[in-house]
Scaffold this active site. Sequence first.
Site, PDB file in Angstrom:
ATOM      1  N   HIS A 163      32.008  49.182  37.062  1.00  0.00           N
ATOM      2  CA  HIS A 163      32.010  50.609  37.416  1.00  0.00           C
ATOM      3  C   HIS A 163      30.935  51.366  36.643  1.00  0.00           C
ATOM      4  CE1 HIS A 163      35.656  49.685  39.455  1.00  0.00           C
ATOM      5  NE2 HIS A 163      36.329  49.443  38.348  1.00  0.00           N
TER       6      HIS A 163
ATOM      7  N   HIS B 135      37.642  49.438  43.507  1.00  0.00           N
ATOM      8  CA  HIS B 135      37.651  48.003  43.229  1.00  0.00           C
ATOM      9  C   HIS B 135      37.387  47.196  44.475  1.00  0.00           C
ATOM     10  CE1 HIS B 135      40.127  49.899  40.144  1.00  0.00           C
ATOM     11  NE2 HIS B 135      39.528  49.051  39.356  1.00  0.00           N
TER      12      HIS B 135
END
Lengths: 333, 208
Positions: free
Chosen positions: A57, A219
Amino acid sequence: MKKLINAPEQVVTEALQGMAAAYPDLLKVNLDPDFIIRADAPVPGKTALVSGGGSGHEPMHGGFVGLGMLDAACPGAVFTSPTPDQILAATRAVTGPLGALHIVKNYTGDVMNFEMAAELAKEDGIPVESVLIDDDVAVTDSLYTAGRRGVGGTVLAEKICGGAAEAGADLPSLVRLCREVNANVRSMGAALTPCTVPQSGRPSFELAGNEIEFGIGIHGEPGRRRIPLESADRIAEMLMAPILADLPFRRNDPVLLFVNGLGGTPLIELYIVYRAAHRIAAAHGLQIVRSLVGSYITSLEMAGTSITLLRLTEDMLRHWDAPCLTPALRWGA
Amino acid sequence: MQAQQADDVAFLCDWLRRAAQAIEERRDVLSALDAAIGDGDHGANMARGFRAVAEKLRDPPADAASLFRLVGMTLIGSVGGASGPLYGTLFLDMGKAARGVPVLDAAAWHALLSAGVAGVAARGKAAAGDKTMLDALIPAAAALSGTDSVRKALARAADAARKGADATIPMVARKGRASYLGERSAGHMDPGAASSALLLSMLAETAA
């Protein structure tokens, strides 16, 4: 899979070594267990801010370690939460007598691992409090679900609480501020392409050339609906509508508008989305007093965007504007 | 009693080595199940955890309770995600229940697994029917009672776990990342239930 990597199992370690080499003045990196801390940690007389989550991320969270933001970040394996021993070690490394605030995104794995770490820290006499960030309006909240996901609001919470912690806020007031940010922030995202986790080597889901995944998570987990590709203006409209309806935002509310890239979308497209979101927010009567446009909470190379709207208090605005010096966000310092 | 403890430890090590190998072999299957309703890393995470467990088995502790505790701590520190704390808690709580138990007979296995399952339910704040590993573990624990034969009891538990995992296919998830999908989570086996059923089938195989 076509990626600039050496070996899938070395991705996180080698990325951390790269960060350490690039920013020796800002941060220190520990390997096994993996964590990133401010170069000057523990900072005397300061409440520590610790966050973390799966890798993949970037720049979240390691890129936000430094003056005015996080004291420590714990990167897990790609898209996998860090483990309690890792979180505990990071917390120990940066926490003084004033204790630490754990900022945790609401994903089952993150919640459970941070919960166990906080239990262990308290057994060691370290004062730790946790605040969950759950700003994603794509997920319908109910008693029967794990609740909303934590997405773009996390960046804003880390900056604002980081500013407050730097200014000397104690743990109870940081907890209050972080909860207040979370209560006033809403986000929603859409993906144009899936991403590929290096360890699996395959795209996280299949999407036809003319489809988008609406209400995506960070995700690569599928969103709520799959819809035909629309124009940037129309996608911005579709993302803004549930955000505006959810708080609800009132006329003349001062807001921060954050248009985020998911990793594979260039800034030129994000500006087009920002243009549309800004117009919609203004038409709604909101005063857009601060903006952030860029890729700050990403999903590897996923193309797409998320929009985050935060209703600002004077306190939040002051701490947002406070100086910060981190690899990914820096101003005024 | 010393000899029995040694037998139990040897049996548990045998099971855990088989489990580690089975998880490595089915790593991609577990990840594919997870990709359907989650983020696709369950196989990789479990394989990483059980590789770490297999390492620790080179020098196992002398009693079953300590071995369960070691496995639990190793999984918590290596798996990550939700599976780390959940499987870690399963083994830690089985270890607590194994303290002072002279031999792992059928009754002991029932008590141990029941304690572990209760721990998982508390850690995950989940219950039967939420489409989680508990849907395999709860029926497995129940199936361990009613026979004095460890071999039979473990075979029944493995069978119940497999049926429990199959039963998660039509369920709509209420916990974990799959819950974000709502109705779209139906039609896929829960990966945690699948890995739990796999662990129990290896346990039955070890006893057979």
